[in-house]
Every structure is written in structure tokens, then in C-alpha cells.
Scaffold this motif. Structure first.
Motif, PDB file in Angstrom:
ATOM      1  N   GLU A  23      35.828  51.295  63.659  1.00  0.00           N
ATOM      2  CA  GLU A  23      36.755  52.006  64.198  1.00  0.00           C
ATOM      3  C   GLU A  23      37.361  53.418  64.017  1.00  0.00           C
ATOM      4  OE1 GLU A  23      39.722  49.100  65.658  1.00  0.00           O
ATOM      5  OE2 GLU A  23      38.156  47.839  65.966  1.00  0.00           O
ATOM      6  N   GLY A  24      36.486  53.937  63.090  1.00  0.00           N
ATOM      7  CA  GLY A  24      37.121  55.207  62.362  1.00  0.00           C
ATOM      8  C   GLY A  24      38.105  55.223  61.217  1.00  0.00           C
ATOM      9  N   SER A  25      38.575  54.188  60.916  1.00  0.00           N
ATOM     10  CA  SER A  25      39.314  54.141  59.611  1.00  0.00           C
ATOM     11  C   SER A  25      38.764  53.929  58.452  1.00  0.00           C
ATOM     12  CB  SER A  25      40.343  52.886  59.694  1.00  0.00           C
ATOM     13  OG  SER A  25      39.676  51.725  59.626  1.00  0.00           O
ATOM     14  N   VAL A  26      39.360  53.958  57.308  1.00  0.00           N
ATOM     15  CA  VAL A  26      38.605  53.988  56.056  1.00  0.00           C
ATOM     16  C   VAL A  26      38.034  52.500  55.716  1.00  0.00           C
ATOM     17  CG1 VAL A  26      38.882  54.091  53.488  1.00  0.00           C
ATOM     18  CG2 VAL A  26      40.347  55.642  55.077  1.00  0.00           C
ATOM     19  N   SER A  27      36.810  52.512  55.406  1.00  0.00           N
ATOM     20  CA  SER A  27      36.024  51.445  55.125  1.00  0.00           C
ATOM     21  C   SER A  27      36.280  50.849  53.761  1.00  0.00           C
ATOM     22  CB  SER A  27      34.455  51.465  55.478  1.00  0.00           C
ATOM     23  OG  SER A  27      34.059  50.335  54.778  1.00  0.00           O
ATOM     24  N   TRP A  28      36.955  49.717  53.597  1.00  0.00           N
ATOM     25  CA  TRP A  28      37.348  49.122  52.519  1.00  0.00           C
ATOM     26  C   TRP A  28      36.459  47.865  52.026  1.00  0.00           C
ATOM     27  CZ3 TRP A  28      39.802  44.335  53.516  1.00  0.00           C
ATOM     28  CH2 TRP A  28      40.463  44.350  54.481  1.00  0.00           C
ATOM     29  N   PHE A  29      36.034  47.275  53.307  1.00  0.00           N
ATOM     30  CA  PHE A  29      35.367  46.008  52.975  1.00  0.00           C
ATOM     31  C   PHE A  29      33.970  46.235  52.196  1.00  0.00           C
ATOM     32  CE2 PHE A  29      32.413  42.897  54.730  1.00  0.00           C
ATOM     33  CZ  PHE A  29      33.170  41.292  54.291  1.00  0.00           C
ATOM     34  N   THR A  30      33.246  47.224  52.733  1.00  0.00           N
ATOM     35  CA  THR A  30      32.089  47.375  52.090  1.00  0.00           C
ATOM     36  C   THR A  30      32.055  48.246  50.742  1.00  0.00           C
ATOM     37  OG1 THR A  30      32.123  49.525  53.169  1.00  0.00           O
ATOM     38  CG2 THR A  30      31.281  47.851  54.578  1.00  0.00           C
TER      39      THR A  30
END
Length: 191
Positions: A23-30
Motif C-alpha cells: 500500500e505504499g509504505s516501507v516494506s519491513w516483512f520482506t
């Protein structure tokens, strides 16, 4: 009687919103490595095997549908498909091959309290950023399972919104998952 388990992926600073950056936020899970992701998946599969049902909001239900869970061919996906699903929504929800869902459309507090009476075993809640605060506020959740990711992202919706009172919890489990993650399990103590 059912036991509501809130199971969340969360950063060190409490962010749960949009972990993959869709949704356009910073990816941290990946940002974790493959070995840690495999260890995480093993824990999540174990949790699904122990669940009696899934409870989620409409957006989380749609997320699972659009992320390919209906077409995945592993044991974890098979288990999630087989579980009864209860979706808090004011409208109907699509099946799309992920198993029929029962819509809880009335007063969320009354509907979830009734669900806890009807289901025996663990009712697991994934995601559901609007539902989780209501469960916490009205003392309907029984346990928190927090998979902690070693990142401070600084922005995004937090797991714990403002509450009308202190919500005490008791640590009942803590374990490393892979080399980067930690699973913290808390029992919520109700008055």
C-alpha cells in the motif's frame, strides 16, 4: 468456549500496517532472510494447525484472497482454507476458493462474544487493524502472539491504539524464531 488469539507481525516500534509495502509504505516483512522466513512460516503453520477458526475484518479477508491463499498448494494454505472463517463486515464477502466465510454484520462486541460461546478452541485473528482495537477495548481477546521483527520503521499504524483503561497482560512465552525474529506470547488479564 472459544479463546480469541490475536496473532500479529509487528516491528520493534509497534507498527503492523502494510508489512509488505503493497500500500505504499516501507516494506519491513520482506527484509528478513530466507531461513528466518522459513522459521516464521513453520510457526505460523503450527498456529493454524492448533486453530479452531479464523476471525478477521473484511480487509484482511480480502488481503488473503488477493495474496493467492486460495491457489497455494502447501499444508499451511490447505489448513487455512479448511478452517471456518468469521469476517466482521457490513457487507457480504467473496469466497473465491478460500472457503466459505460467515459474516458477522451486527454489533461487533455482541457478535464476537456470541462466537466465543459457540466455538470451542482457538479463534485466531490475523491483521484486522480495525477489529483488534475493539477486541482489546472490550476485553474479548484472551492472548496476544506477537512476532517481533527487528526493525524500527517510524511510521504506520500501530497495533495498540488508545484504550479507555490499562490492559494488563502476563508473559507466558518467549522464544527466538530463526536468527532475527522473536515470538512473544501474552495472556491478557481481564478484570
Amino acid at each position: 468456549m472459544g479463546k480469541i488469539i490475536i496473532s500479529e507481525n509487528v516491528t520493534l516500534d509497534g507498527v503492523v500496517e502494510d508489512p509488505t509495502g503493497d500500500e505504499g509504505s516501507v516494506s519491513w516483512f520482506t527484509r528478513i532472510g530466507d531461513a528466518d522466513r522459513a522459521a516464521w512460516a513453520e510457526v505460523e503453520h503450527e498456529e493454524a494447525v492448533g486453530a479452531a477458526a479464523l476471525l478477521m475484518g473484511r480487509r484482511t479477508h480480502a488481503y488473503f484472497l488477493h495474496r493467492g491463499w486460495a491457489s497455494r498448494t502447501d499444508e499451511w494454505a490447505d489448513r487455512l482454507r479448511a478452517l471456518p472463517k468469521y469476517v466482521v463486515s457490513s457487507s457480504a464477502v467473496a469466497d473465491a476458493g478460500w472457503g466459505e466465510a460467515t459474516v458477522l454484520a451486527g454489533d461487533v462486541v455482541k457478535e464476537v462474544a456470541k462466537l466465543k460461546e459457540e466455538v470451542t478452541g482457538e479463534i485466531v485473528v490475523y491483521g484486522s487493524g480495525k477489529l483488534v482495537p475493539a477486541l482489546l477495548e472490550h476485553d474479548l481477546a484472551d492472548e496476544l502472539r506477537l512476532m517481533i521483527y527487528p526493525f524500527v520503521v517510524g511510521t504506520g499504524a500501530r497495533l495498540f491504539p488508545e484504550t479507555s483503561a490499562v490492559k494488563p497482560a502476563r508473559l507466558i512465552g518467549a522464544r527466538p524464531v530463526g536468527t532475527a525474529l522473536a515470538l512473544l506470547t501474552y495472556e491478557l488479564v481481564h478484570p
